[in-house]
Design a protein around this motif. Structure first.
Motif, PDB file in Angstrom:
ATOM      1  N   ARG A  41       0.827  -1.213   0.000  1.00 35.36           N
ATOM      2  CA  ARG A  41       0.000   0.000   0.000  1.00 35.36           C
ATOM      3  C   ARG A  41       0.862   1.264   0.000  1.00 35.36           C
ATOM      4  NH1 ARG A  41      -3.669  -1.357   4.887  1.00 35.36           N
ATOM      5  NH2 ARG A  41      -2.023  -2.834   5.283  1.00 35.36           N
ATOM      6  N   LEU A  42       0.246   2.324  -0.475  1.00 37.90           N
ATOM      7  CA  LEU A  42       0.917   3.607  -0.611  1.00 37.90           C
ATOM      8  C   LEU A  42       1.057   4.288   0.746  1.00 37.90           C
ATOM      9  CD1 LEU A  42       1.980   5.563  -2.816  1.00 37.90           C
ATOM     10  CD2 LEU A  42      -0.259   6.664  -2.712  1.00 37.90           C
ATOM     11  N   LEU A  43       2.292   4.691   1.078  1.00 39.30           N
ATOM     12  CA  LEU A  43       2.578   5.440   2.304  1.00 39.30           C
ATOM     13  C   LEU A  43       2.691   6.933   2.038  1.00 39.30           C
ATOM     14  CD1 LEU A  43       5.275   3.443   4.279  1.00 39.30           C
ATOM     15  CD2 LEU A  43       3.096   4.234   5.128  1.00 39.30           C
ATOM     16  N   GLY A  44       3.247   7.282   0.900  1.00 36.55           N
ATOM     17  CA  GLY A  44       3.450   8.686   0.585  1.00 36.55           C
ATOM     18  C   GLY A  44       3.970   8.850  -0.829  1.00 36.55           C
ATOM     19  N   VAL A  45       4.111  10.091  -1.221  1.00 34.72           N
ATOM     20  CA  VAL A  45       4.659  10.428  -2.532  1.00 34.72           C
ATOM     21  C   VAL A  45       5.685  11.535  -2.357  1.00 34.72           C
ATOM     22  CG1 VAL A  45       2.588   9.750  -3.811  1.00 34.72           C
ATOM     23  CG2 VAL A  45       2.830  12.107  -3.016  1.00 34.72           C
ATOM     24  N   SER A  46       6.584  11.659  -3.308  1.00 33.27           N
ATOM     25  CA  SER A  46       7.531  12.766  -3.279  1.00 33.27           C
ATOM     26  C   SER A  46       7.936  13.119  -4.700  1.00 33.27           C
ATOM     27  CB  SER A  46       8.759  12.430  -2.428  1.00 33.27           C
ATOM     28  OG  SER A  46       9.498  11.368  -3.000  1.00 33.27           O
ATOM     29  N   GLN A  47       8.437  14.323  -4.822  1.00 34.80           N
ATOM     30  CA  GLN A  47       8.949  14.820  -6.085  1.00 34.80           C
ATOM     31  C   GLN A  47      10.351  15.343  -5.824  1.00 34.80           C
ATOM     32  OE1 GLN A  47       7.111  18.411  -7.528  1.00 34.80           O
ATOM     33  NE2 GLN A  47       7.712  17.998  -9.632  1.00 34.80           N
ATOM     34  N   ARG A  48      11.303  14.927  -6.628  1.00 38.24           N
ATOM     35  CA  ARG A  48      12.670  15.433  -6.520  1.00 38.24           C
ATOM     36  C   ARG A  48      12.877  16.422  -7.658  1.00 38.24           C
ATOM     37  NH1 ARG A  48      16.643  11.745  -4.183  1.00 38.24           N
ATOM     38  NH2 ARG A  48      18.108  13.312  -4.931  1.00 38.24           N
ATOM     39  N   THR A  49      12.808  17.690  -7.336  1.00 37.44           N
ATOM     40  CA  THR A  49      12.891  18.718  -8.362  1.00 37.44           C
ATOM     41  C   THR A  49      14.279  18.806  -8.991  1.00 37.44           C
ATOM     42  OG1 THR A  49      13.302  20.402  -6.676  1.00 37.44           O
ATOM     43  CG2 THR A  49      11.026  20.099  -7.393  1.00 37.44           C
ATOM     44  N   GLU A  50      15.342  18.456  -8.228  1.00 36.42           N
ATOM     45  CA  GLU A  50      16.698  18.579  -8.766  1.00 36.42           C
ATOM     46  C   GLU A  50      16.988  17.537  -9.845  1.00 36.42           C
ATOM     47  OE1 GLU A  50      17.581  15.194  -6.094  1.00 36.42           O
ATOM     48  OE2 GLU A  50      16.135  16.816  -6.110  1.00 36.42           O
ATOM     49  N   ASN A  51      16.264  16.428  -9.843  1.00 36.09           N
ATOM     50  CA  ASN A  51      16.507  15.432 -10.892  1.00 36.09           C
ATOM     51  C   ASN A  51      15.245  15.071 -11.668  1.00 36.09           C
ATOM     52  OD1 ASN A  51      15.144  13.617  -9.235  1.00 36.09           O
ATOM     53  ND2 ASN A  51      16.974  12.532  -8.596  1.00 36.09           N
ATOM     54  N   GLY A  52      14.157  15.783 -11.428  1.00 34.78           N
ATOM     55  CA  GLY A  52      12.945  15.603 -12.219  1.00 34.78           C
ATOM     56  C   GLY A  52      12.294  14.244 -12.081  1.00 34.78           C
ATOM     57  N   THR A  53      12.235  13.735 -10.842  1.00 35.32           N
ATOM     58  CA  THR A  53      11.596  12.437 -10.647  1.00 35.32           C
ATOM     59  C   THR A  53      10.402  12.543  -9.704  1.00 35.32           C
ATOM     60  OG1 THR A  53      13.121  11.853  -8.844  1.00 35.32           O
ATOM     61  CG2 THR A  53      13.687  11.055 -11.062  1.00 35.32           C
ATOM     62  N   LEU A  54       9.473  11.629  -9.913  1.00 35.89           N
ATOM     63  CA  LEU A  54       8.328  11.416  -9.022  1.00 35.89           C
ATOM     64  C   LEU A  54       8.537  10.070  -8.363  1.00 35.89           C
ATOM     65  CD1 LEU A  54       5.384  12.408 -11.394  1.00 35.89           C
ATOM     66  CD2 LEU A  54       6.394  13.786  -9.568  1.00 35.89           C
ATOM     67  N   LEU A  81      10.072  -0.491   3.357  1.00 31.81           N
ATOM     68  CA  LEU A  81       9.621   0.624   2.541  1.00 31.81           C
ATOM     69  C   LEU A  81      10.240   0.484   1.153  1.00 31.81           C
ATOM     70  CD1 LEU A  81      10.371   3.493   5.090  1.00 31.81           C
ATOM     71  CD2 LEU A  81       8.222   2.251   4.790  1.00 31.81           C
ATOM     72  N   ALA A  82       9.416   0.587   0.128  1.00 34.56           N
ATOM     73  CA  ALA A  82       9.895   0.559  -1.253  1.00 34.56           C
ATOM     74  C   ALA A  82       9.588   1.912  -1.877  1.00 34.56           C
ATOM     75  CB  ALA A  82       9.223  -0.556  -2.045  1.00 34.56           C
ATOM     76  N   LYS A  83      10.572   2.484  -2.529  1.00 31.27           N
ATOM     77  CA  LYS A  83      10.384   3.759  -3.214  1.00 31.27           C
ATOM     78  C   LYS A  83      10.585   3.503  -4.701  1.00 31.27           C
ATOM     79  CE  LYS A  83      12.015   7.413  -1.301  1.00 31.27           C
ATOM     80  NZ  LYS A  83      12.935   8.402  -0.746  1.00 31.27           N
ATOM     81  N   VAL A  84       9.514   3.720  -5.465  1.00 32.64           N
ATOM     82  CA  VAL A  84       9.550   3.515  -6.908  1.00 32.64           C
ATOM     83  C   VAL A  84       9.667   4.887  -7.561  1.00 32.64           C
ATOM     84  CG1 VAL A  84       8.384   2.481  -8.888  1.00 32.64           C
ATOM     85  CG2 VAL A  84       8.058   1.498  -6.597  1.00 32.64           C
ATOM     86  N   ALA A  85      10.676   5.074  -8.412  1.00 33.65           N
ATOM     87  CA  ALA A  85      10.950   6.385  -9.012  1.00 33.65           C
ATOM     88  C   ALA A  85      10.796   6.345 -10.525  1.00 33.65           C
ATOM     89  CB  ALA A  85      12.366   6.830  -8.652  1.00 33.65           C
ATOM     90  N   TRP A  86      10.178   7.408 -11.045  1.00 31.89           N
ATOM     91  CA  TRP A  86      10.014   7.612 -12.478  1.00 31.89           C
ATOM     92  C   TRP A  86      10.485   9.010 -12.829  1.00 31.89           C
ATOM     93  CZ3 TRP A  86       5.997   5.854  -9.381  1.00 31.89           C
ATOM     94  CH2 TRP A  86       5.500   4.586  -9.632  1.00 31.89           C
ATOM     95  N   THR A 160      10.505   9.785   4.357  1.00 31.51           N
ATOM     96  CA  THR A 160       9.063   9.756   4.070  1.00 31.51           C
ATOM     97  C   THR A 160       8.231  10.104   5.293  1.00 31.51           C
ATOM     98  OG1 THR A 160       9.378   8.083   2.376  1.00 31.51           O
ATOM     99  CG2 THR A 160       7.153   8.309   3.276  1.00 31.51           C
ATOM    100  N   THR A 161       7.369  11.067   5.107  1.00 30.21           N
ATOM    101  CA  THR A 161       6.326  11.365   6.084  1.00 30.21           C
ATOM    102  C   THR A 161       5.070  10.687   5.572  1.00 30.21           C
ATOM    103  OG1 THR A 161       7.315  13.504   6.617  1.00 30.21           O
ATOM    104  CG2 THR A 161       5.007  13.185   7.216  1.00 30.21           C
ATOM    105  N   PRO A 162       4.569   9.671   6.279  1.00 31.78           N
ATOM    106  CA  PRO A 162       3.379   8.992   5.768  1.00 31.78           C
ATOM    107  C   PRO A 162       2.229   9.985   5.544  1.00 31.78           C
ATOM    108  CG  PRO A 162       4.356   7.729   7.542  1.00 31.78           C
ATOM    109  CD  PRO A 162       5.061   9.055   7.521  1.00 31.78           C
ATOM    110  N   ALA A 163       1.610   9.871   4.380  1.00 31.90           N
ATOM    111  CA  ALA A 163       0.477  10.743   4.036  1.00 31.90           C
ATOM    112  C   ALA A 163      -0.712  10.409   4.936  1.00 31.90           C
ATOM    113  CB  ALA A 163       0.102  10.562   2.579  1.00 31.90           C
ATOM    114  N   LYS A 164      -1.349  11.427   5.448  1.00 28.14           N
ATOM    115  CA  LYS A 164      -2.538  11.226   6.268  1.00 28.14           C
ATOM    116  C   LYS A 164      -3.740  11.164   5.327  1.00 28.14           C
ATOM    117  CE  LYS A 164      -0.713  13.494  10.358  1.00 28.14           C
ATOM    118  NZ  LYS A 164      -0.082  12.362  10.898  1.00 28.14           N
TER     119      LYS A 164
END
Length: 166
Positions: A41-54, A81-86, A160-164
């Motif tokens: 299940r999804l815990l959170g999302v993030s965006q890395r602006t310095e490398n253009g990834t979600l 925790l698994a972090k999948v990056a695109w 990661t801060t889990p999304a509420k």
């Protein structure tokens, strides 16, 4: 933020990978990519602006239970925790929407305070690209991970801060 959360959640169920992650070789430190991580299940999302990834951050049942109950300081042994990056791209039919593009990598953190004491109680692993190539030349690559995660030491090394959820 809500739009990005929705888009990443949708992408997890629809974005194809080119190789079978279940066939990924172990990381140099022996950590294997769990065969069912795509169903976590999804815990959170993030965006890395310095490398253009979600990134979509997924948790196994132990991690989800800890996050929902606020028991993440420290995270319990067995949490993963698994972090999948695109690479991010603009949606082809909705130009102001940012959506996942090319798959980049999957990171994994495995909490076992005793086994991974030298790396803050976490085992780290990463698989690169569509072939799920393990990252690192030898097990010492985890020190590189810990160096970056040092900024989150007061949060048990987890950014990661889990999304509420409402």
């Amino acid at each position: 933020m809500k739009r990005s959360f929705f888009v990443l959640a949708l992408a997890l169920n629809t974005f194809p990978c080119h190789a079978d992650p279940a066939a990924a070789p172990p990381a140099p430190n022996g950590i294997t990519l769990p065969k069912d991580y795509q169903n976590w299940r999804l815990l959170g999302v993030s965006q890395r602006t310095e490398n253009g990834t979600l990134r979509a951050i997924l948790g196994n049942d132990k991690a989800i239970e800890a996050a929902r109950s606020g028991q993440t300081h420290p995270w319990p042994d067995g949490a993963m925790l698994a972090k999948v990056a695109w690479k991010q791209k603009s949606h082809d039919k909705f130009a102001t929407a940012v959506v996942p593009g090319e798959y980049v990598h999957t990171d994994l953190m495995v909490k076992d305070a005793a086994k991974y004491a030298a790396t803050g109680g976490w085992g780290f692993a990463r698989w690169l690209g569509d072939k799920f190539t393990p990252y690192g030349q030898d097990a010492q690559f985890a020190q590189e991970c810990l160096g970056c995660h040092g900024a989150a030491k007061d949060a048990d090394w987890v950014f990661t801060t889990p999304a509420k959820l409402p």
